[in-house]
Design a protein around this motif. Structure first.
Motif, PDB file in Angstrom:
ATOM      1  N   TYR A  16       0.863  -0.849   0.291  1.00 58.37           N
ATOM      2  CA  TYR A  16       0.285   0.345  -0.183  1.00 58.37           C
ATOM      3  C   TYR A  16       0.486   1.073   0.082  1.00 58.37           C
ATOM      4  N   VAL A  17       0.500   2.184  -1.318  1.00 53.45           N
ATOM      5  CA  VAL A  17       1.372   3.303  -0.975  1.00 53.45           C
ATOM      6  C   VAL A  17       1.013   4.117   0.249  1.00 53.45           C
ATOM      7  N   ILE A  18       1.526   4.466   0.808  1.00 50.46           N
ATOM      8  CA  ILE A  18       0.933   5.768   2.454  1.00 50.46           C
ATOM      9  C   ILE A  18       0.942   7.263   2.052  1.00 50.46           C
ATOM     10  N   PRO A  19      -0.318   7.895   2.166  1.00 48.96           N
ATOM     11  CA  PRO A  19      -0.978   8.914   1.737  1.00 48.96           C
ATOM     12  C   PRO A  19      -0.037   9.773   2.054  1.00 48.96           C
ATOM     13  N   VAL A  20      -0.143  10.529   1.243  1.00 47.36           N
ATOM     14  CA  VAL A  20       1.030  12.413   1.217  1.00 47.36           C
ATOM     15  C   VAL A  20       1.241  12.616   3.326  1.00 47.36           C
ATOM     16  N   ASP A  21      -0.462  12.994   3.687  1.00 44.15           N
ATOM     17  CA  ASP A  21      -1.074  12.970   4.767  1.00 44.15           C
ATOM     18  C   ASP A  21      -0.204  12.846   5.651  1.00 44.15           C
ATOM     19  N   ILE A  22       0.071  11.062   5.848  1.00 46.67           N
ATOM     20  CA  ILE A  22       0.727  10.592   6.946  1.00 46.67           C
ATOM     21  C   ILE A  22       2.529  11.480   6.690  1.00 46.67           C
ATOM     22  N   LEU A  23       2.739  11.294   5.206  1.00 46.79           N
ATOM     23  CA  LEU A  23       4.269  11.414   5.598  1.00 46.79           C
ATOM     24  C   LEU A  23       4.468  13.202   5.691  1.00 46.79           C
ATOM     25  N   LEU A  24       3.801  13.707   5.606  1.00 49.35           N
ATOM     26  CA  LEU A  24       3.343  15.495   5.458  1.00 49.35           C
ATOM     27  C   LEU A  24       3.471  16.068   7.212  1.00 49.35           C
ATOM     28  N   HIS A  25       2.859  14.601   7.644  1.00 48.50           N
ATOM     29  CA  HIS A  25       2.532  15.025   9.753  1.00 48.50           C
ATOM     30  C   HIS A  25       3.903  14.667   9.698  1.00 48.50           C
ATOM     31  N   PHE A  26       4.107  13.489   9.627  1.00 52.11           N
ATOM     32  CA  PHE A  26       5.454  13.153  10.413  1.00 52.11           C
ATOM     33  C   PHE A  26       6.609  14.181   9.903  1.00 52.11           C
ATOM     34  N   LEU A  27       6.711  14.506   8.825  1.00 49.30           N
ATOM     35  CA  LEU A  27       7.882  15.494   8.877  1.00 49.30           C
ATOM     36  C   LEU A  27       7.610  17.039   9.539  1.00 49.30           C
ATOM     37  N   ALA A  28       6.823  17.397   9.856  1.00 46.52           N
ATOM     38  CA  ALA A  28       6.040  18.114  10.791  1.00 46.52           C
ATOM     39  C   ALA A  28       6.781  18.167  12.287  1.00 46.52           C
TER      40      ALA A  28
END
Length: 309
Positions: A16-28
């Motif tokens: 499954y592709v990890i949603p961009v929102d999850i990645l952005l939240h992690f980085l923020a």
């Protein structure tokens, strides 16, 4: 990190592709706090209010909508602010539907927990609620949920403590997987009870769920061979807060009986002097270098107590 995969004995080539929102939240999150802290929640359970009779019973105004609060996590900042029976009507000015959803994109709606998952530790939300027929506005900090059962050990060695041949540790998902397999298929009544603890609420931030992991062979343990994989709740009548607390209680008990109580009302009784003497004998027999993990020794390395990590 571009994708995650599902792997087990009965699946293959599933990813499954990890949603961009999850990645952005992690980085923020990393940028804000210098480390990953996790995803926030409100810390309440609720039921939808699609029933007209239920809305009338709770005196919801005509044209109003919301969800009924059924439980508030004791560790959540909302505890004492929100109450069982409150009707949550809006979050930060966003009106809640009776099914518990909020607007997302044009023509689309998402569940309320999505909104809180976009927040960070330290953020505050404004809630509109109905209590006893009166509409109120309250502010509540977002809640960084404390897992009763740690999802992973953050690359740390598991904590353990042994007295006699009784080996105690902290309940975690790695422990469940190691004992029950990847599917967590229950094999005994004790295992079913351990699985049920995943849904339990902690009473205080430092609390841990302590389990009797193994009963190693020794005459001091005669009759207790089947007591492994059970949740221990009390020692000599005192409620156990965490593994370190259990260590201090056992260490201070040198005479008389040591009485361990379990969540299914069984008890395990050892002669304190005999059990302490047997500890080193068991360790030598089974090739165990120490009776406790380094983090539980005096002056030992401290590990994170955050169960989200």
């Amino acid at each position: 990190m571009a994708f995650q995969s599902l792997s087990s004995h009965d699946t293959e080539n599933i990813g499954y592709v990890i949603p961009v929102d999850i990645l952005l939240h992690f980085l923020a999150d990393i940028e804000r706090h210098g480390r990953y802290t996790g995803f926030c929640r409100l810390g309440v359970k609720f039921q939808p209010m699609e029933s007209q009779s239920l809305r009338k019973y709770k005196r919801l105004p005509v044209g109003g909508s919301g969800i009924l609060v059924t439980n508030v996590d004791p560790l959540a900042p909302a505890f004492g602010v929100l109450q069982k029976g409150d009707v949550l009507m809006a979050v930060d000015g966003i009106k809640l539907a009776n099914d518990g959803t909020i607007p997302f994109r044009k023509g689309e709606r998402v569940e309320l927990h999505y909104y809180f998952s976009q927040l960070f530790q330290g953020d505050t939300v404004q809630l509109r609620l109905l209590r006893d027929g009166e509409v109120r506005e309250v502010g509540v900090p977002a809640y960084l949920y404390k897992f009763s059962v740690r999802p992973h050990l953050n690359n740390e060695m598991p904590s353990y403590f042994m007295v006699g041949g009784m080996v105690f540790t902290v309940l975690s998902h790695p422990f469940l997987m190691a004992n029950l397999g990847e599917t967590y298929a229950p094999e005994t009544h004790a295992d079913v009870r351990l699985l049920s603890l995943i849904q339990s609420h902690l009473k205080n931030p430092g609390q841990q769920l302590v389990v009797l992991s193994e009963v190693l062979e020794h005459s001091v343990n005669l009759g207790y061979e089947l007591f492994n994989r059970q949740h221990v709740t009390r020692f000599n009548g005192q409620e156990i807060q965490n593994l370190s607390h259990l260590v201090s209680l056992v260490d201070s008990c040198r005479e008389g009986e040591m009485v361990f109580e379990f969540d299914r009302d069984e008890i395990l009784v050892l002669d304190a002097a005999v059990a302490h003497k047997a500890t080193q004998e068991v360790a030598t027999t089974h090739g165990i270098p120490a009776s406790r993990s380094l983090d539980l020794t005096e002056g030992g390395g401290r590990r994170s107590e955050d169960p989200n990590q």
